[in-house]
Design an enzyme around this catalytic site. Structure first.
Site, PDB file in Angstrom:
ATOM      1  N   GLY A 109       0.816  -1.218   0.000  1.00 57.16           N
ATOM      2  CA  GLY A 109       0.000   0.000   0.000  1.00 57.16           C
ATOM      3  C   GLY A 109       0.848   1.265   0.000  1.00 57.16           C
ATOM      4  O   GLY A 109       0.552   2.234  -0.714  1.00 57.16           O
ATOM      5  N   CYS A 110       1.904   1.278   0.780  1.00 55.20           N
ATOM      6  CA  CYS A 110       2.773   2.459   0.874  1.00 55.20           C
ATOM      7  C   CYS A 110       3.531   2.666  -0.451  1.00 55.20           C
ATOM      8  O   CYS A 110       3.767   3.807  -0.866  1.00 55.20           O
ATOM      9  CB  CYS A 110       3.757   2.295   2.018  1.00 55.20           C
ATOM     10  N   THR A 111       3.914   1.559  -1.083  1.00 55.04           N
ATOM     11  CA  THR A 111       4.628   1.663  -2.354  1.00 55.04           C
ATOM     12  C   THR A 111       3.727   2.283  -3.415  1.00 55.04           C
ATOM     13  O   THR A 111       4.145   3.208  -4.139  1.00 55.04           O
ATOM     14  CB  THR A 111       5.117   0.276  -2.814  1.00 55.04           C
ATOM     15  N   ALA A 162       3.242   6.064  -2.728  1.00 56.25           N
ATOM     16  CA  ALA A 162       4.426   6.856  -3.044  1.00 56.25           C
ATOM     17  C   ALA A 162       4.635   6.980  -4.555  1.00 56.25           C
ATOM     18  O   ALA A 162       5.037   8.046  -5.053  1.00 56.25           O
ATOM     19  CB  ALA A 162       5.655   6.221  -2.398  1.00 56.25           C
TER      20      ALA A 162
END
Length: 257
Positions: free
Chosen positions: A147-149, A152
């Site tokens: 999710g963070c990838t 970003a």
């Protein structure tokens, strides 16, 4: 014979009378009178009368002396009497417990909390670096997770569009700098990534708190995004962010303000 007898008694009476009237007999009473106490009293002052007051004063002094001693004794006794023990001081009241004020949390319409954190590459970034322009800060739980990838990568893809609206973009997590740099290099991210290992900035923006995963409750980064206007005020906050389409929605808001 009768005449001779009568003359003898007469002569005897005359001798007696002469002796009685003789100067010597008269002088003796005079001398006695001169030596009488009355004469002595008239010629010499009566000493006993002068001594009497002195004796009386001495008697008075003797009588008064014990009283003075008594007073002195009382005075000494009063001084020597032990002082009453001081009353025990009342136990000091416990000071009220000082409660540290809760840190201010970012709120829409309020001034954005200041910060200063290291970024990937070793430089330091602070809020004041973006004075006069808008700023987007997205807080993500952990570098290199799915999710963070995706989040970003989406902000990197739209970085030019954000710049066109005078808006800078920053990514923040509690990861150490090394993990941030690995994340940047692995996915070719073109936005600064800040490390808040102490969670100071995360807490001030309300992006740190209790969360759960797979039935476990723990504290960590809450996925949150904040948009700050050119005056340094919080324009909008997104909490509990869903990654899909989120970067595009933030860009539209940046264009609007």
């Amino acid at each position: 014979m009768a005449k001779k007898a009568s003359k003898k008694p007469a002569k005897a009476a005359a001798k007696k009378a002469t002796k009685t009237a003789s100067p010597k007999a008269v002088k003796k009473p005079a001398k006695a009178a001169a030596k009488s106490p009355a004469k002595k009293a008239a010629t010499k002052p009566a000493k006993p009368a002068a001594k009497a007051p002195a004796k009386a004063s001495k008697a008075l002094a003797v009588r008064k002396a014990p009283a003075a001693k008594t007073v002195a004794a009382k005075t000494v006794t009063a001084k020597a009497a032990p002082k009453p023990a001081p009353k025990p001081a009342a136990a000091p009241k416990p000071a009220p417990e000082k409660i540290a004020p809760a840190p201010s949390v970012a709120a829409e319409g309020a001034k954005a909390p200041a910060f200063q954190l290291p970024r990937d590459g070793g430089a330091t970034v602070s809020l004041s670096d973006y004075a006069g322009q808008k700023l987007v800060i997205f807080f993500y739980p952990r570098a290199s997770t799915p999710g963070c990838t995706k989040e970003a990568i989406d902000f990197t893809r739209l970085s030019a569009d954000f710049q066109a609206t005078n808006t800078a973009v920053l990514g923040v997590s509690a990861d150490p700098l090394k993990a941030q740099e690995t994340f940047r290099d692995k996915f070719a991210l073109g936005i600064p990534l800040l490390s808040d290992a102490t969670q100071t900035m995360l807490k001030s923006y309300g992006a740190w708190g209790e969360k759960s995963m797979y039935g476990k409750i723990f504290e960590g980064v809450l996925r949150t995004t904040v948009l700050i206007d050119a005056k340094g005020n919080v324009a909008k906050i997104w909490r509990g962010v869903k990654v899909d389409g989120h970067a595009d929605a933030v860009l539209e808001e940046a264009r609007r303000i």
